[in-house]
Each structure stands twice: as structure tokens, then as C-alpha cells.
Design a protein around this motif. Sequence first.
Motif, PDB file in Angstrom:
ATOM      1  N   ARG A 145      25.650 -61.346  52.205  1.00 20.31           N
ATOM      2  CA  ARG A 145      24.833 -60.439  51.392  1.00 20.31           C
ATOM      3  C   ARG A 145      24.115 -59.426  52.275  1.00 20.31           C
ATOM      4  O   ARG A 145      23.988 -58.250  51.919  1.00 20.31           O
ATOM      5  CB  ARG A 145      23.808 -61.256  50.602  1.00 20.31           C
ATOM      6  N   ALA A 146      23.668 -59.858  53.467  1.00 22.56           N
ATOM      7  CA  ALA A 146      22.989 -58.946  54.380  1.00 22.56           C
ATOM      8  C   ALA A 146      23.932 -57.847  54.857  1.00 22.56           C
ATOM      9  O   ALA A 146      23.532 -56.674  54.969  1.00 22.56           O
ATOM     10  CB  ALA A 146      22.441 -59.726  55.578  1.00 22.56           C
ATOM     11  N   ILE A 147      25.192 -58.197  55.126  1.00 26.34           N
ATOM     12  CA  ILE A 147      26.171 -57.194  55.555  1.00 26.34           C
ATOM     13  C   ILE A 147      26.419 -56.182  54.433  1.00 26.34           C
ATOM     14  O   ILE A 147      26.572 -54.976  54.678  1.00 26.34           O
ATOM     15  CB  ILE A 147      27.475 -57.884  55.983  1.00 26.34           C
ATOM     16  N   ALA A 148      26.430 -56.666  53.200  1.00 26.38           N
ATOM     17  CA  ALA A 148      26.590 -55.743  52.073  1.00 26.38           C
ATOM     18  C   ALA A 148      25.391 -54.802  51.959  1.00 26.38           C
ATOM     19  O   ALA A 148      25.532 -53.645  51.546  1.00 26.38           O
ATOM     20  CB  ALA A 148      26.751 -56.535  50.780  1.00 26.38           C
ATOM     21  N   ILE A 149      24.207 -55.272  52.338  1.00 27.96           N
ATOM     22  CA  ILE A 149      23.004 -54.443  52.255  1.00 27.96           C
ATOM     23  C   ILE A 149      23.011 -53.352  53.325  1.00 27.96           C
ATOM     24  O   ILE A 149      22.693 -52.192  53.052  1.00 27.96           O
ATOM     25  CB  ILE A 149      21.737 -55.325  52.406  1.00 27.96           C
ATOM     26  N   ILE A 150      23.405 -53.699  54.550  1.00 27.30           N
ATOM     27  CA  ILE A 150      23.328 -52.727  55.647  1.00 27.30           C
ATOM     28  C   ILE A 150      24.484 -51.740  55.632  1.00 27.30           C
ATOM     29  O   ILE A 150      24.382 -50.638  56.189  1.00 27.30           O
ATOM     30  CB  ILE A 150      23.291 -53.446  57.009  1.00 27.30           C
ATOM     31  N   GLY A 151      25.605 -52.105  55.022  1.00 23.48           N
ATOM     32  CA  GLY A 151      26.744 -51.207  54.955  1.00 23.48           C
ATOM     33  C   GLY A 151      27.757 -51.456  56.068  1.00 23.48           C
ATOM     34  O   GLY A 151      27.418 -52.050  57.110  1.00 23.48           O
ATOM     35  N   PRO A 152      28.987 -51.011  55.874  1.00 21.99           N
ATOM     36  CA  PRO A 152      30.067 -51.304  56.837  1.00 21.99           C
ATOM     37  C   PRO A 152      29.880 -50.655  58.199  1.00 21.99           C
ATOM     38  O   PRO A 152      30.292 -51.218  59.213  1.00 21.99           O
ATOM     39  CB  PRO A 152      31.317 -50.755  56.136  1.00 21.99           C
ATOM     40  N   PHE A 155      17.538 -56.834  58.091  1.00 27.75           N
ATOM     41  CA  PHE A 155      16.593 -56.184  59.005  1.00 27.75           C
ATOM     42  C   PHE A 155      16.945 -56.510  60.459  1.00 27.75           C
ATOM     43  O   PHE A 155      16.935 -55.621  61.329  1.00 27.75           O
ATOM     44  CB  PHE A 155      15.169 -56.649  58.689  1.00 27.75           C
ATOM     45  N   LEU A 156      17.246 -57.780  60.745  1.00 26.48           N
ATOM     46  CA  LEU A 156      17.561 -58.176  62.114  1.00 26.48           C
ATOM     47  C   LEU A 156      18.844 -57.505  62.613  1.00 26.48           C
ATOM     48  O   LEU A 156      18.936 -57.110  63.782  1.00 26.48           O
ATOM     49  CB  LEU A 156      17.702 -59.699  62.196  1.00 26.48           C
ATOM     50  N   PHE A 205      18.389 -66.485  48.026  1.00 27.88           N
ATOM     51  CA  PHE A 205      18.987 -65.344  47.328  1.00 27.88           C
ATOM     52  C   PHE A 205      18.346 -64.001  47.686  1.00 27.88           C
ATOM     53  O   PHE A 205      19.000 -62.959  47.544  1.00 27.88           O
ATOM     54  CB  PHE A 205      18.912 -65.544  45.815  1.00 27.88           C
ATOM     55  N   VAL A 206      17.095 -64.012  48.143  1.00 29.56           N
ATOM     56  CA  VAL A 206      16.399 -62.741  48.389  1.00 29.56           C
ATOM     57  C   VAL A 206      15.873 -62.654  49.824  1.00 29.56           C
ATOM     58  O   VAL A 206      16.185 -61.705  50.544  1.00 29.56           O
ATOM     59  CB  VAL A 206      15.224 -62.559  47.392  1.00 29.56           C
ATOM     60  N   GLY A 207      15.075 -63.641  50.223  1.00 29.13           N
ATOM     61  CA  GLY A 207      14.399 -63.557  51.514  1.00 29.13           C
ATOM     62  C   GLY A 207      15.348 -63.489  52.699  1.00 29.13           C
ATOM     63  O   GLY A 207      15.247 -62.582  53.542  1.00 29.13           O
ATOM     64  N   LEU A 208      16.274 -64.442  52.799  1.00 28.93           N
ATOM     65  CA  LEU A 208      17.183 -64.482  53.937  1.00 28.93           C
ATOM     66  C   LEU A 208      18.115 -63.276  54.012  1.00 28.93           C
ATOM     67  O   LEU A 208      18.289 -62.702  55.106  1.00 28.93           O
ATOM     68  CB  LEU A 208      17.995 -65.781  53.929  1.00 28.93           C
ATOM     69  N   PRO A 209      18.756 -62.850  52.916  1.00 33.74           N
ATOM     70  CA  PRO A 209      19.634 -61.675  53.028  1.00 33.74           C
ATOM     71  C   PRO A 209      18.913 -60.439  53.569  1.00 33.74           C
ATOM     72  O   PRO A 209      19.445 -59.743  54.448  1.00 33.74           O
ATOM     73  CB  PRO A 209      20.114 -61.457  51.589  1.00 33.74           C
TER      74      PRO A 209
END
Length: 279
Positions: A57-64, A158-159, A149-153
Amino acid sequence: MGQWLPSLIDLPMSLGDHLHDLRRKIIVPIVVLALVFMVSFAFQAKLKDLMIYPLERAIAIIGPATAKQVGLPVDGKNITLKVFTLAESATTAATVSMIAAIVVTVPLLLYGIWGFVSVGLTAPERRLAFMFVPLGVIFFYAGGVLGYFVGLPYMYAFLIQFTAASDHVSYELRLADYIDDFVFWTVSVGLIMDIPWLVMVLVRVGLVTPDKLAKARKFIVLANAILAACITPSSDIGSLLALFIPMQLLFEMGLLASRILFRGTLRAAAVKAENAENL
């Protein structure tokens, strides 16, 4: 013979009797823990996939583009976590299975312990504990779900962005380290969600009052800031505030709830204290 019966019944239990009673109360949770562990181990690969979801989910947030820059799959799928010893995959599988078993059986274990402890409590103490113990468990699980579902992604996102800001840096993720971080952060968010519950418990048992907590707010703000700084993975002010602000808001929620829920009890305690001073 009959005249001795009541006194025999009222005799206190010996230490051996107490230990036997405790063993009887927790034997079922322990058996369930073992069974759930075995089932979890059979599905340990699926459990690992569930733990990887926040990173996907984090990768989907930051983009490819950002993901490619740090060596992560651009689509967030087929993430590879490396092992560095022959036994690491097996030991991690056992760890994941035990964590899953504990998560499932903790309520049952607490219920067994409650059955043992409640015998020695008075009726008001039993009502008070029965009201707050399940509430604390519910808050903790709710925090764990929210973190998953929210905090970790968003924290992972951010990291990753922080790492991408450095030139010539890419990830080589280790399986055991990732699982350890996942468990640490999920448990941390669960405990943080227990802050309102802790405030209400402290007020209800009479250790503090809402007014005293309100007057000590500046010290609580400082304590939350220090705790957030200790927990956050970097010294960046953004990540510190992202953890500190929810902690402080949860404290304020607990303070407000304690004022509302225990208004009658607090008023009665104040009247009792005033009468005691007048005597």
C-alpha cells in the motif's frame, strides 16, 4: 460434626489450591494457543503476505517513480524479502505463527485470568474491572487494525520518500527485520490507542481527577513529545509530529470522556471530601 462445617467451608485456600485453580483456568487458553499456532504455521506463507500488505500500500501511495528509485517493485507486487541464514525463513515462520496465535487467544487467556482473580475481589471491584478490562482490549485491537490499514502504509510511504531523497540509496529488505518492525509498529499503535482508556481508568479509580490532569497538561505534552521522539524511526520533525499529535488528541479525548462519564462519581467524591474537611 455439623457445627464445624461452616468454619471448614470458610477456610482460606492454600497456595497449592490457588495454583491448581489458576492452572485449571488457563489450561484451555494454552491448549487453544497451541492449536492456533499449528494452524497458523500451516498457513504461515499467507500470514507473511498479510504482513507485507502495508508495504504494498505504501508503494502505491508514493508512486512507481519513487519506488523504482529505491529498488522496490514499481507495481507494489512480488516484493522480495531476503534471508541471510539457512534457518531464518523457518524461524520467522514460527515467529509469525506464534504472533497470530497470541493475537487470537489473548482475550480467552484474559478471561481465564479474570475468572481466577475475580474471586478475591469485592463486588464493586469486580464491576469496575469487568467494565475496563474488555474496553482496554477493544481499544488495543482497534489501534492495531487502524495501524495496519492506515498508520503503517503512510509511515512506510514517508520512510521510502525520505530514503529516495538520498542519492544512490536502495533497499535490500530482510525478512526477519521487516517482521520485527511490523510487529513493533502494530503493537505501538495499539498501545497508543489505549491512552483514552488509561486516562479513564486513572480517573475512575481515584488516582487523579480531570482537573489535576488538565493542570498538568504541559507536563503531559512534554511526556508525549519525548515518547514520540523515542518511538519515531528518524529525527525528522514531520514523523515526530505525525505521532505526537494523535497521542495528544487521544489524551484529550480520554480527559473529556472521563469528565462526561464519571461526572456523578466525581461530584460525589468532591462532596465527600468537602464534608470531611468541615468535620
